[in-house]
Scaffold this active site. Structure first.
Site, PDB file in Angstrom:
ATOM      1  N   ARG A 100     -10.707   3.364  -1.185  1.00 14.27           N
ATOM      2  CA  ARG A 100     -10.334   2.407  -0.135  1.00 14.27           C
ATOM      3  C   ARG A 100     -10.750   3.007   1.207  1.00 14.27           C
ATOM      4  NH1 ARG A 100      -5.851   1.463  -3.940  1.00 14.27           N
ATOM      5  NH2 ARG A 100      -5.491  -0.771  -4.111  1.00 14.27           N
ATOM      6  N   ASN A 102      -4.422  -7.237  -7.399  1.00 16.10           N
ATOM      7  CA  ASN A 102      -3.296  -7.362  -6.448  1.00 16.10           C
ATOM      8  C   ASN A 102      -3.507  -8.617  -5.605  1.00 16.10           C
ATOM      9  OD1 ASN A 102      -2.817  -4.794  -7.438  1.00 16.10           O
ATOM     10  ND2 ASN A 102      -3.733  -3.792  -5.662  1.00 16.10           N
ATOM     11  N   ASP A 103      -4.707  -8.716  -5.043  1.00 20.60           N
ATOM     12  CA  ASP A 103      -4.994  -9.902  -4.235  1.00 20.60           C
ATOM     13  C   ASP A 103      -5.277 -11.122  -5.100  1.00 20.60           C
ATOM     14  OD1 ASP A 103      -4.653  -9.267  -1.504  1.00 20.60           O
ATOM     15  OD2 ASP A 103      -6.399  -7.967  -1.593  1.00 20.60           O
ATOM     16  N   ARG A 152     -15.504   1.186  -1.494  1.00 20.42           N
ATOM     17  CA  ARG A 152     -15.341  -0.184  -1.006  1.00 20.42           C
ATOM     18  C   ARG A 152     -15.509  -0.169   0.501  1.00 20.42           C
ATOM     19  NH1 ARG A 152      -9.663  -3.022  -1.884  1.00 20.42           N
ATOM     20  NH2 ARG A 152      -8.890  -1.595  -0.302  1.00 20.42           N
ATOM     21  N   GLU A 205     -11.359 -11.000  -5.934  1.00 22.72           N
ATOM     22  CA  GLU A 205      -9.966 -11.011  -5.450  1.00 22.72           C
ATOM     23  C   GLU A 205      -9.514 -12.409  -5.068  1.00 22.72           C
ATOM     24  OE1 GLU A 205      -9.003  -7.188  -3.053  1.00 22.72           O
ATOM     25  OE2 GLU A 205     -10.863  -7.971  -2.263  1.00 22.72           O
ATOM     26  N   ARG A 211       1.939 -10.807  -1.657  1.00 25.52           N
ATOM     27  CA  ARG A 211       2.161  -9.537  -2.374  1.00 25.52           C
ATOM     28  C   ARG A 211       3.072  -8.585  -1.619  1.00 25.52           C
ATOM     29  NH1 ARG A 211      -3.682  -6.420  -1.942  1.00 25.52           N
ATOM     30  NH2 ARG A 211      -2.500  -4.526  -2.246  1.00 25.52           N
ATOM     31  N   CYS A 264      -9.686  -2.925 -10.714  1.00 24.39           N
ATOM     32  CA  CYS A 264      -9.211  -1.816  -9.881  1.00 24.39           C
ATOM     33  C   CYS A 264      -7.873  -2.141  -9.230  1.00 24.39           C
ATOM     34  CB  CYS A 264     -10.253  -1.429  -8.839  1.00 24.39           C
ATOM     35  SG  CYS A 264     -10.609  -2.734  -7.673  1.00 24.39           S
ATOM     36  N   HIS A 272       0.805  -1.216   0.000  1.00 25.71           N
ATOM     37  CA  HIS A 272       0.000   0.000   0.000  1.00 25.71           C
ATOM     38  C   HIS A 272       0.843   1.274   0.000  1.00 25.71           C
ATOM     39  CE1 HIS A 272      -3.182  -2.912   0.629  1.00 25.71           C
ATOM     40  NE2 HIS A 272      -3.875  -2.037  -0.060  1.00 25.71           N
TER      41      HIS A 272
HETATM   42  C1  PEP Z   1      -6.601  -5.494  -5.020  1.00 29.44           C
HETATM   43  O1  PEP Z   1      -6.435  -6.406  -4.204  1.00 29.44           O
HETATM   44  O2  PEP Z   1      -6.280  -5.564  -6.219  1.00 29.44           O
HETATM   45  C2  PEP Z   1      -7.187  -4.214  -4.573  1.00 29.44           C
HETATM   46  C3  PEP Z   1      -7.507  -3.285  -5.450  1.00 29.44           C
HETATM   47  O3  PEP Z   1      -7.356  -4.023  -3.230  1.00 29.44           O
HETATM   48  P1  PEP Z   1      -6.125  -3.685  -2.226  1.00 29.44           P
HETATM   49  O4  PEP Z   1      -4.919  -3.420  -3.075  1.00 29.44           O
HETATM   50  O5  PEP Z   1      -6.526  -2.508  -1.427  1.00 29.44           O
HETATM   51  O6  PEP Z   1      -6.030  -4.940  -1.442  1.00 29.44           O
HETATM   52 MG    MG Z   2      -7.396  -6.309  -2.272  1.00 29.80          MG
END
Ligand code: PEP
Ligand code: MG
Length: 558
Positions: A294, A452-453, A330, A429, A463, A500, A187
Site C-alpha cells: 500500500r 474490503n472495498d 499499488r 474493488e 467499511r 488482496c 486500516h
Molecule cells: C481492498 O479494498 O480490499 C484493499 C485491499 O485495499 P484497501 O484495504 O487498502 O482499501
Molecule cells: Mg481498497
C-alpha cells in the site's frame, strides 16, 4: 476485575499496562505579558529537543530508505536553527508574547512569505516551516510525537486512529490495541494484523480514563479485554497465549513447504505490506512475494509530497530485499479514510465515493508521474508489478497505462535503466470493474480483488462503520459471485487473478477460492502459514462441485 467486550479483529492474547493514545493538542494559549527570560529559555530547550528528534528521524530514514530520505529531516533541522526564523521568534518573545504563540505567529508569517515566492523550491519551504514550527509547538505544549510516551510496551487505547496516526506510531511499544470505534476492515485493524498484534475494536464507552496504567489482558480472538484480571482469568488467558505460541511453533514446520492441495492444485500465497520495514515479517513468515504494497503509507508518513528519489529508494529497498520474488506495488490510494493534509483535498460529503485513488492520480498527473518514475526506476532491482486501485472504467486504465508509456520514454531519453517486464494490473474493488472484467482483462496482465472495498461498494455498506456490523458481510453471495465472474474472465483472457482484501485470509473460504481457481492470495504476513496449512489439507476435486453449486444456487443467506 472489569470485562470489556468489543470485536476482535486481530487474534492473539497480550497483557500489559493500558495506555491512552496522546493526540497532539492544536489549541495554543496566548499570553502577552510573559517573562522574556523564561520564555526564551523554553524556546531554546524546545528547539534543542526538536533538533534531537529530527536527527533521530533522519538516521531512521537513512537506514530505511537512504540519504535522499534523510534529507527532508535535515532540511527541517536547518530551518529550526535558521537565524531569521530565530530572530523573528525572539522579537515576539521580547514583546511579551509566550513562546508557543510566538512560534505559531512566525510560522504563519514565514509560511505565507515562502508560499508567495515565484521559485517552486522556495514555495516548498512553506510546508517545511509549518512542520518544524508544529514540532516545536508540540514539544512546548507537551503533545507526544508518535502518540506514545512510555518506556515500556503498552496496550494502546484510543477512540479511533486515523491511518496517518497509525503510520507514525512507535510500533515497538505496542503489545495490543483497543479502540472505541473502528471496524474490522479499517486500516488500523489491517495494520494490527500486519504486525501480528492482538486488537479489539468497537468497545464504545467501556474504556474509562481512570483505567490508564492498570494491567489489562486483551484477547483479539474473542474481542474480550480484562482489566486487572483475577487469578483464574489470568491463568486461563495466559494458558491460551501459551497454546497459541505452540501453535505458531507447529506452523513454523510448514516453512519451505509448497502451497499445494492434496490433489495437486498450487496457489501463490503472498503478503500485504504498508512500508519497506514490513519485508522482514514477510520473509520471516515465508511469504512467496508481496501481493499488495500500500504505497500511500509512504505518503502518509511524510509531511510533504515524497520526492521521486525518496520513493525510488523505498521501492528499490522492497524489491531488492525480496530478492527477485514478485512485488506488487499499488499506486497511491488516498482519499476516503486515508486523508493527507498536504494534498489539500476539498471536503467531500461522500469521500469513499469521491476523489480518491486512481481518480486523484489521473486528475493530478504531476503527482502520478513522480510515483511512476520512481517505480520504473526501482523496477531494475527486482520483479515489479504495478497495480492501479479503484478502477471503474476501461478508459481510466488506458489513461494510466499511457502515463506509464510516457514515463518509460522519458527514462529511455535520459538513459535510465528500468525493467521491460513490469506487469501492469488493476484492483477489482468496484462492482463496475467486476462486471466489465471481461473487457478490463484485455487491458492488463493481472487482477487483484480488493474485497474490503468490493464488499463496501457491492453491499452499499461503509467499511469504516462498525455499527453496520452484520450488514458488512464479505461472505454475501453477491460478493462471492462477483469474485467468480472476475476469475472466469481473467482466465478466459489468459491473465492471473488474486485476492488482496482481508477476505483472502479467511480460512472458511479457502476451499471456495481454490474451487473458483484464484491464482494468488495476498494476506497479512502472519496469515501465510495458517493458510498454507489449510491449502495443504484441501482436496479441490472433492469439494469443488458442491461449493460452486452452492455459490450459484444457494438462496439461504441472501
Ligand atoms: C481492498 O479494498 O480490499 C484493499 C485491499 O485495499 P484497501 O484495504 O487498502 O482499501
Ligand atoms: Mg481498497
Amino acid at each position: 476485575m472489569i470485562t470489556i467486550q468489543g470485536k476482535g479483529v486481530s487474534a492473539g492474547v497480550a497483557a500489559g499496562p493500558l495506555y491512552f493514545y496522546q493526540r497532539a493538542k492544536s489549541e495554543i494559549t496566548r499570553v502577552t505579558d510573559a517573562d522574556y527570560e523564561t520564555e526564551w529559555k523554553r524556546f531554546r530547550d524546545a528547539q534543542a529537543k526538536a533538533m534531537e528528534q529530527l536527527g533521530a528521524l533522519a538516521e531512521k530514514a537513512r537506514a530505511e530508505a537512504g540519504d535522499e530520505a534523510a534529507l527532508l529531516f535535515e532540511t527541517h533541522q536547518l530551518m529550526a536553527e535558521d537565524l531569521d526564523y530565530e530572530e523573528a521568534i525572539e522579537e515576539a518573545v521580547r514583546g511579551g508574547v509566550n513562546c508557543e504563540a510566538a512560534v505559531a505567529d512566525v510560522r504563519d508569517q514565514f509560511a505565507e512569505m515562502f508560499a508567495q515566492m515565484d521559485d517552486a523550491y522556495m514555495q516548498a519551504r512553506s510546508a517545511d516551516v509549518k512542520d518544524v514550527s508544529d514540532r516545536i509547538i508540540g514539544i512546548l505544549t507537551g503533545a507526544v510525537q508518535g502518540g506514545i510516551d512510555s518506556d515500556m510496551p503498552v496496550i494502546l487505547a484510543a477512540d479511533d486512529l486515523a491511518p496517518s496516526e497509525t503510520v507514525q506510531l512507535d510500533k515497538s511499544k505496542i503489545l495490543g490495541f483497543i479502540t472505541e470505534g473502528g471496524s474490522g476492515s479499517s486500516h488500523t485493524a489491517i495494520l494490527a494484523r500486519t504486525m501480528g498484534i492482538p486488537a479489539i475494536i468497537g468497545v464504545g464507552g467501556q474504556l474509562k480514563a481512570e483505567y490508564a496504567g492498570r494491567e489489562i489482558i486483551v484477547d483479539g480472538g474473542t474481542g474480550t479485554a480484562v482489566l486487572e484480571p483475577d487469578a483464574d482469568t489470568r491463568a486461563h488467558l495466559m494458558k491460551k497465549q501459551e497454546e497459541q505460541r505452540k501453535l505458531r511453533e507447529m506452523l513454523e514446520q510448514l516453512k519451505g513447504k509448497e502451497n499445494v492441495t492434496k490433489d495437486g492444485h498450487g496457489i501463490r500465497i503472498y503478503c500485504n505490506i504498508g512500508n519497506p520495514e514490513d519485508v522482514h515479517t514477510v520473509l520471516a513468515n515465508d511469504g512467496g512475494g508481496i501481493g499488495l504494497f500500500r504505497s500511500e503509507f509512504l505518503y502518509l508518513g511524510c509531511d510533504d509530497y515524497p520526492s521521486e528519489d525518496y520513493q525510488f529508494e523505498a521501492y528499490k529497498k522492497v524489491l531488492s530485499d525480496m530478492g527477485g520474488k514478485e512485488v506488487v506495488i499499488r499506486t497511491l490510494d488516498i482519499g476516503a479514510d486515508k486523508q493527507i493534509g498536504y494534498f489539500n483535498l476539498p471536503h467531500e460529503e461522500n469521500p469513499a465515493m469521491g476523489n480518491r485513488a486512481l481518480r486523484i492520480c489521473l486528475n493530478r498527473p504531476d503527482i502520478f508521474r513522480t510515483q511512476l518514475r520512481a517505480l520504473y526506476r526501482a523496477s531494475a532491482f527486482g520483479k515489479l508489478c504495478i497495480m492501479f486501485p479503484m478502477v471503474a472504467s476501461v478508459w481510466e486504465v488506458r489513461e494510466a497505462k499511457k502515463l506509464c508509456e510516457q514515463v518509460k520514454k522519458e527514462l529511455d531519453a535520459e538513459g535510465i535503466a528500468y525493467s521491460h517486464d513490469v506487469q501492469i494490473g488493476i484492483m477489482i474493488e468496484t462492482p463496475a470493474a467486476a462486471v466489465i472484467s471481461d473487457r478490463l482483462a484485455k487491458e492488463v496482465d493481472f487482477f487483484s480483488c480488493g474485497t474490503n472495498d468490493l464488499t463496501q461498494y457491492t453491499l452499499a455498506c461503509d467499511r469504516q462503520n462498525n455499527d453496520l456490523g452484520r450488514f458488512f458481510d464479505p461472505h454475501h453471495p453477491a460478493v462471492l459471485r462477483l469474485l467468480k465472474l472476475v476469475a472466469d474472465n481473467a482466465h478466459k483472457n489468459g491473465i492471473w487473478v488474486g485476492i488482496c482484501g482481508e477476505l483472502g485470509a479467511d480460512l472458511q473460504l479457502t476451499e471456495t477460492f481454490l474451487s473458483i481457481g484464484i491464482d494468488e492470495l495476498s494476506v497479512s504476513p502472519r496469515a501465510v502459514l495458517p493458510l498454507r496449512q489449510k491449502v495443504r489439507e484441501t482436496n479441490v476435486a472433492q469439494v469443488r462441485d458442491k461449493l460452486l453449486g452452492d455459490l450459484l444456487n444457494d438462496q439461504t443467506s441472501i
